[in-house]
Design a protein around this motif. Structure first.
Motif, PDB file in Angstrom:
ATOM      1  N   ARG A  30       4.759  -6.320  -4.406  1.00  0.00           N
ATOM      2  CA  ARG A  30       6.059  -6.370  -5.011  1.00  0.00           C
ATOM      3  C   ARG A  30       6.497  -5.174  -5.894  1.00  0.00           C
ATOM      4  O   ARG A  30       7.328  -4.636  -5.890  1.00  0.00           O
ATOM      5  CB  ARG A  30       6.144  -7.645  -5.837  1.00  0.00           C
ATOM      6  CG  ARG A  30       7.484  -7.674  -6.750  1.00  0.00           C
ATOM      7  CD  ARG A  30       7.478  -8.845  -7.510  1.00  0.00           C
ATOM      8  NE  ARG A  30       8.494  -9.294  -8.389  1.00  0.00           N
ATOM      9  CZ  ARG A  30       8.507  -9.859  -9.563  1.00  0.00           C
ATOM     10  NH1 ARG A  30       7.659 -10.885  -9.505  1.00  0.00           N
ATOM     11  NH2 ARG A  30       9.593  -9.906 -10.182  1.00  0.00           N
ATOM     12  N   THR A  31       5.385  -4.544  -6.388  1.00  0.00           N
ATOM     13  CA  THR A  31       5.556  -3.439  -7.247  1.00  0.00           C
ATOM     14  C   THR A  31       5.783  -2.111  -6.499  1.00  0.00           C
ATOM     15  O   THR A  31       6.657  -1.492  -6.725  1.00  0.00           O
ATOM     16  CB  THR A  31       4.076  -3.248  -8.088  1.00  0.00           C
ATOM     17  OG1 THR A  31       4.040  -4.125  -8.970  1.00  0.00           O
ATOM     18  CG2 THR A  31       4.370  -1.916  -9.054  1.00  0.00           C
ATOM     19  N   THR A  78       9.458  -2.506  -5.513  1.00  0.00           N
ATOM     20  CA  THR A  78      10.148  -2.240  -6.651  1.00  0.00           C
ATOM     21  C   THR A  78      10.334  -0.750  -7.193  1.00  0.00           C
ATOM     22  O   THR A  78      11.347  -0.261  -7.385  1.00  0.00           O
ATOM     23  CB  THR A  78       9.916  -3.129  -7.995  1.00  0.00           C
ATOM     24  OG1 THR A  78       9.582  -4.398  -7.742  1.00  0.00           O
ATOM     25  CG2 THR A  78      10.746  -2.620  -9.156  1.00  0.00           C
ATOM     26  N   GLU A  89      13.037   0.852  -4.959  1.00  0.00           N
ATOM     27  CA  GLU A  89      14.265   0.734  -5.277  1.00  0.00           C
ATOM     28  C   GLU A  89      14.361   1.818  -6.540  1.00  0.00           C
ATOM     29  O   GLU A  89      15.571   2.275  -6.516  1.00  0.00           O
ATOM     30  CB  GLU A  89      14.349  -0.721  -5.834  1.00  0.00           C
ATOM     31  CG  GLU A  89      14.353  -1.486  -4.540  1.00  0.00           C
ATOM     32  CD  GLU A  89      14.384  -2.864  -4.984  1.00  0.00           C
ATOM     33  OE1 GLU A  89      14.398  -3.287  -6.295  1.00  0.00           O
ATOM     34  OE2 GLU A  89      14.046  -3.938  -4.378  1.00  0.00           O
ATOM     35  N   GLU A 101      12.290  -6.175 -12.198  1.00  0.00           N
ATOM     36  CA  GLU A 101      13.793  -6.148 -11.306  1.00  0.00           C
ATOM     37  C   GLU A 101      14.664  -5.462 -12.350  1.00  0.00           C
ATOM     38  O   GLU A 101      15.820  -5.125 -11.830  1.00  0.00           O
ATOM     39  CB  GLU A 101      14.407  -7.603 -11.543  1.00  0.00           C
ATOM     40  CG  GLU A 101      14.660  -8.485 -12.776  1.00  0.00           C
ATOM     41  CD  GLU A 101      13.169  -8.893 -13.317  1.00  0.00           C
ATOM     42  OE1 GLU A 101      13.273  -9.488 -14.609  1.00  0.00           O
ATOM     43  OE2 GLU A 101      12.175  -8.932 -12.852  1.00  0.00           O
ATOM     44  N   GLY A 102      14.327  -4.860 -13.536  1.00  0.00           N
ATOM     45  CA  GLY A 102      15.122  -4.162 -14.464  1.00  0.00           C
ATOM     46  C   GLY A 102      14.976  -2.728 -14.551  1.00  0.00           C
ATOM     47  O   GLY A 102      15.519  -1.853 -15.150  1.00  0.00           O
TER      48      GLY A 102
END
Length: 212
Positions: free
Chosen positions: A99-100, A103, A106, A198-199
């Motif tokens: 997941r990291t 992220t 992104e 997510e931020g």
């Protein structure tokens, strides 16, 4: 007798010249001074003529318009993938590696998109770079080696970014830009943000906007 007549004529001529010279000087002294030229009026409002494409002053009409400022030079920038520095003790226990990584992808994409849209940069193609610090995402610890890697890619400047995770809801973003030829640090910014992964992309965008 003839000599006396010549002398009289000469005296009369001299007196006439003196009289007219005095009249000319008097007229020149009495003549009004020419008004000094007034500086041109400053343009307060201008529009672009849709036909000619040039700016024309409309208030006051016809006043000279200052030329636009020179456009800044577009810089070719090597933007390396942002790196994660996770300082949370529980990071190894949460099992969030996949997941990291997603992220951080992104985050890097958001930074490149915002920099390209700013109009100040042309992004160098870094897809074929195989340098070890790039592959291992350790540019932050390579003592400025990003400058040389950027120069080999034809870039003028190099940008590296780090998301430094302090807690699960607290992180820093660090951005550093260096000159590719000299390795000199041209700009370095850091800011603290609250929020989870997510931020992170939003925090990076905010810091880049502030940097601009």
């Amino acid at each position: 007798m003839k000599q006396g007549g010549i002398t009289s004529i000469a005296c009369w001529a001299l007196a006439t010249v003196t009289l007219w010279t005095g009249i000319a000087i008097a007229r020149a002294a009495d003549a009004p001074e020419a008004p000094s030229a007034k500086p041109p009026a400053l343009c307060k409002e201008a529009i672009v003529n849709p036909v000619s494409g040039y700016a024309e002053c409309v208030r006051p009409l016809g006043a000279p318009v200052d030329p636009p400022p020179p456009r800044p030079t577009v810089v070719k920038l090597a933007v390396f993938d942002f790196e994660l520095e996770d300082a949370t003790p529980a990071s190894a226990l949460l099992g969030q590696t996949t997941r990291t990584e997603a992220t951080m992808g992104e985050v890097s994409d958001a930074a490149r998109r915002m920099l390209a849209e700013s109009g100040r940069y042309i992004l160098a193609d870094m897809t074929s770079v195989e340098a070890e610090p790039v592959r291992s995402k350790s540019l932050r610890n390579c003592d400025g080696c990003e400058a040389g890697i950027a120069l080999q890619s034809g870039a003028d400047q190099a940008l590296i970014g780090v998301v430094r995770r302090i807690t699960q809801t607290d992180y820093y973003v660090v951005i550093r830009i260096t000159d590719a030829k000299t390795g000199k640090v041209l700009d370095e910014q850091a800011a603290n943000f609250a929020g989870g992964p997510e931020g992170w992309a939003s925090g990076v965008r905010m810091l880049i906007k502030h940097q601009s």
